[in-house]
Design an enzyme around this catalytic site. Structure first.
Site, mmCIF file in Angstrom:
data_model
loop_
_atom_site.group_PDB
_atom_site.id
_atom_site.type_symbol
_atom_site.label_atom_id
_atom_site.label_comp_id
_atom_site.label_asym_id
_atom_site.label_seq_id
_atom_site.Cartn_x
_atom_site.Cartn_y
_atom_site.Cartn_z
ATOM 1 N N LYS A 80 54.449 15.771 15.147
ATOM 2 C CA LYS A 80 54.834 15.306 16.476
ATOM 3 C C LYS A 80 56.177 15.944 16.830
ATOM 4 O O LYS A 80 57.082 16.017 15.984
ATOM 5 C CB LYS A 80 54.951 13.777 16.462
ATOM 6 C CG LYS A 80 55.144 13.128 17.831
ATOM 7 C CD LYS A 80 55.135 11.601 17.697
ATOM 8 C CE LYS A 80 55.244 10.873 19.017
ATOM 9 N NZ LYS A 80 55.202 9.401 18.857
ATOM 10 N N SER A 155 51.914 7.166 22.001
ATOM 11 C CA SER A 155 52.542 8.407 22.431
ATOM 12 C C SER A 155 52.252 9.614 21.552
ATOM 13 O O SER A 155 52.474 10.745 21.973
ATOM 14 C CB SER A 155 54.060 8.210 22.502
ATOM 15 O OG SER A 155 54.588 7.956 21.205
ATOM 16 N N SER A 179 52.179 3.708 18.598
ATOM 17 C CA SER A 179 51.958 5.113 18.946
ATOM 18 C C SER A 179 51.247 5.959 17.909
ATOM 19 O O SER A 179 50.924 7.113 18.197
ATOM 20 C CB SER A 179 53.280 5.788 19.293
ATOM 21 O OG SER A 179 53.632 5.458 20.607
HETATM 22 N N1 GLN Z 1 53.274 2.569 24.040
HETATM 23 C C1 GLN Z 1 54.464 1.931 23.549
HETATM 24 C C2 GLN Z 1 55.633 2.299 24.431
HETATM 25 O O1 GLN Z 1 55.395 2.906 25.398
HETATM 26 C C3 GLN Z 1 54.703 2.321 22.123
HETATM 27 C C4 GLN Z 1 55.297 3.648 21.985
HETATM 28 C C5 GLN Z 1 55.522 4.059 20.577
HETATM 29 O O2 GLN Z 1 55.017 3.429 19.639
HETATM 30 N N2 GLN Z 1 56.328 5.072 20.419
HETATM 31 O O3 GLN Z 1 56.753 1.992 24.165
#
Ligand code: GLN
Length: 478
Positions: A80, A155, A179
């Site tokens: 990532k 994400s 994410s």
């Molecule tokens: N979807 C969640 C957010 O927008 C989690 C994001 C993540 O785990 N980095 O914060």
């Protein structure tokens, strides 16, 4: 050389270590897959073909002189793009880091290298890991390899899609609220959020430091275990790193679940679609058939997780992202004085969702509101931890959906942040408690799209969690 070309990380490493297939051949297969489909999927911000080829040659040289490159010998792994790679752009899919090249490698990158893995590229994400669909990237969305009109989740959508499309044998993501697990579910791969502190966060660009964890995506449970073992363990460069050696998971992977108490949360927040709920029921049945005992438990504060998270995570983000000021990193918009330069840089460099989080977080932390919002969210966080601790007195692991639905269409949720936030209902609580969680593919739902079941376990009980996931994998509907 065997006829069947290996795709799993375990098979690749076995073949490379035993000099049956070259790391170079393995790599070329993956680069060819990228050439064929990356234009449609857009999993990567950067493909590191030259660097990967040089590294594959090094590994093949080591094998040819009788040295063992390690447990991930020749395994192409995607990272990532919020993990630092020395001298290689690390963007967090944000314009604000444009041109920045980290002067050091993240600890996970060093560990992958030591285990013989090959970093094949940097994957797309929602900007600074804020989102659930990878549509918040400054470089355009990633698409789900199962259906390119749909999102891969987020994400870490690029990392999930890279594995699902066969661009990499495994990948790393970060999980602050879901994410890793949610995109794993949507892309039909395994995704793991380890116990907080089990994997070093040194060199992971911080979003919400009390929640962030790095973890693997893989084709199967055994591969995820292999990668997690390689990246876990104490690191003195991360003050939140747990003082113990690497996790030991693989040895117990095939022990089965006989006698294990698997908890069904009776007061789980609603929202799972019927197809996902049906697969979850079947997952309980499968584990019962395998000898587990299904027990009902309550986690009353589970449903408050989302609200607490959307105060705590933005609060921490507003502080962590203050460093992108046009002085030290990447992008700068020139202006007549320093304050004007800060404002112009941040206005131009950050996308809408990142700005929303910074504003929410700054508000929640501001004098007069701190106790009512941030302080109260911390109390809720403690309640959730207490509720889980009580549930784990009665159950060894818990099962929930990973994502409330299968992959949705691009654009479906972009105009309604709340509907996007609800994607993380089932994943967020374990970030707040620091406990591990993983998503394992379990059949399909609407339109034949993958469904993921989430296995949760108490802190540092990864081996129990993986045993359960391995049993689900063996019994998954095909
Ligand atoms: N979807 C969640 C957010 O927008 C989690 C994001 C993540 O785990 N980095 O914060």
């Amino acid at each position: 050389m065997s006829d069947e070309f290996p795709t799993s990380a375990a098979d690749i490493a076995w073949n490379v270590r035993n000099n049956l297939i070259s790391a170079a051949d393995i790599l070329e297969r993956h680069l060819a897959a990228i050439d064929a489909r990356e234009g449609d999927v857009h999993a990567f911000n950067l493909v590191l073909a030259d660097e990967a080829r040089a590294r594959a040659a090094e590994i093949d040289d080591a094998v040819s002189v009788g040295r063992d490159p390690g447990p991930l010998a020749g395994v192409p792994i995607a990272l990532k793009d919020n993990m630092c790679t020395r001298g290689i752009p690390t963007t967090c899919s944000s314009k604000i880091l444009d041109g920045w090249r980290p002067p050091y490698d993240a600890t996970v990158v060093t560990k992958l290298h030591e285990a013989g893995a090959i970093v094949i590229g940097k994957t797309n994400l929602d900007e600074f890991a804020m989102g659930s669909s990878t549509e918040n990237s400054a470089f355009g969305p990633t698409r789900n390899p199962h259906d390119t009109t749909r999102v891969p989740g987020g994400s870490s959508g690029g990392s999930a899609a890279a594995v699902a499309a066969g661009f990499a044998a495994a990948s790393l993501g970060s999980d602050t609220g879901g994410s890793i697990r949610q995109p794993a579910a949507l892309c039909g791969v395994v995704g793991v959020k380890p116990t907080y502190g089990a994997v070093s966060r040194y060199g992971l660009v911080a979003f919400a430091s009390s929640l962030d964890q790095i973890g693997p995506f893989a084709h199967d449970v055994a591969d995820a275990a292999l990668v997690l073992e390689a990246i876990s363990g104490h690191d003195q460069m991360d003050s939140t790193s747990i003082r113990q050696g690497p996790l030991e998971i693989t040895r117990q992977l095939d022990m089965g679940v006989a006698g294990l108490r698997v908890g069904r949360i009776t007061d789980l927040p609603e929202g799972a679609s019927p197809d996902v709920a049906a697969r979850l029921d079947e997952a309980f049945d499968a584990l019962r058939d395998a000898g587990a005992e299904i027990v009902d438990v309550e986690v009353p504060a589970f449903g408050y997780g989302l609200t607490a998270y959307y105060l705590i995570a933005p609060a921490e983000a507003s502080s962590n992202l203050a460093r992108y000021d046009g002085v030290r990193f990447g992008h700068r918009v020139e202006a007549p004085d320093t304050n004007a330069m800060y404002m112009a840089t941040r206005t131009d460099g950050f996308g809408a969702e990142v700005k929303r989080r910074i504003m929410l977080g700054t508000y929640a932390l501001s004098a007069g509101y701190y106790d009512a919002y941030y302080g109260r969210a911390l109390k809720v966080r403690r309640r959730i931890a207490a509720d889980f601790a009580a549930a784990y007195e009665r159950a060894d692991v818990l099962l929930t959906p990973a994502s409330p639905t299968v992959a949705f269409h691009l654009g479906d949720k972009t105009s309604d942040p709340m509907s996007m936030y609800l994607c993380d209902t089932y994943t967020i609580p374990s970030n707040l408690t620091g406990d591990p969680g993983m998503s394992v593919p379990f059949g399909t739902g609407d339109d034949g799209l993958p469904v993921g079941v989430q296995v949760l376990a108490p802190a540092l009980q990864e081996s129990r969690m993986f045993r359960t996931a391995a049993e689900l994998e063996r019994r998954a509907p095909r």
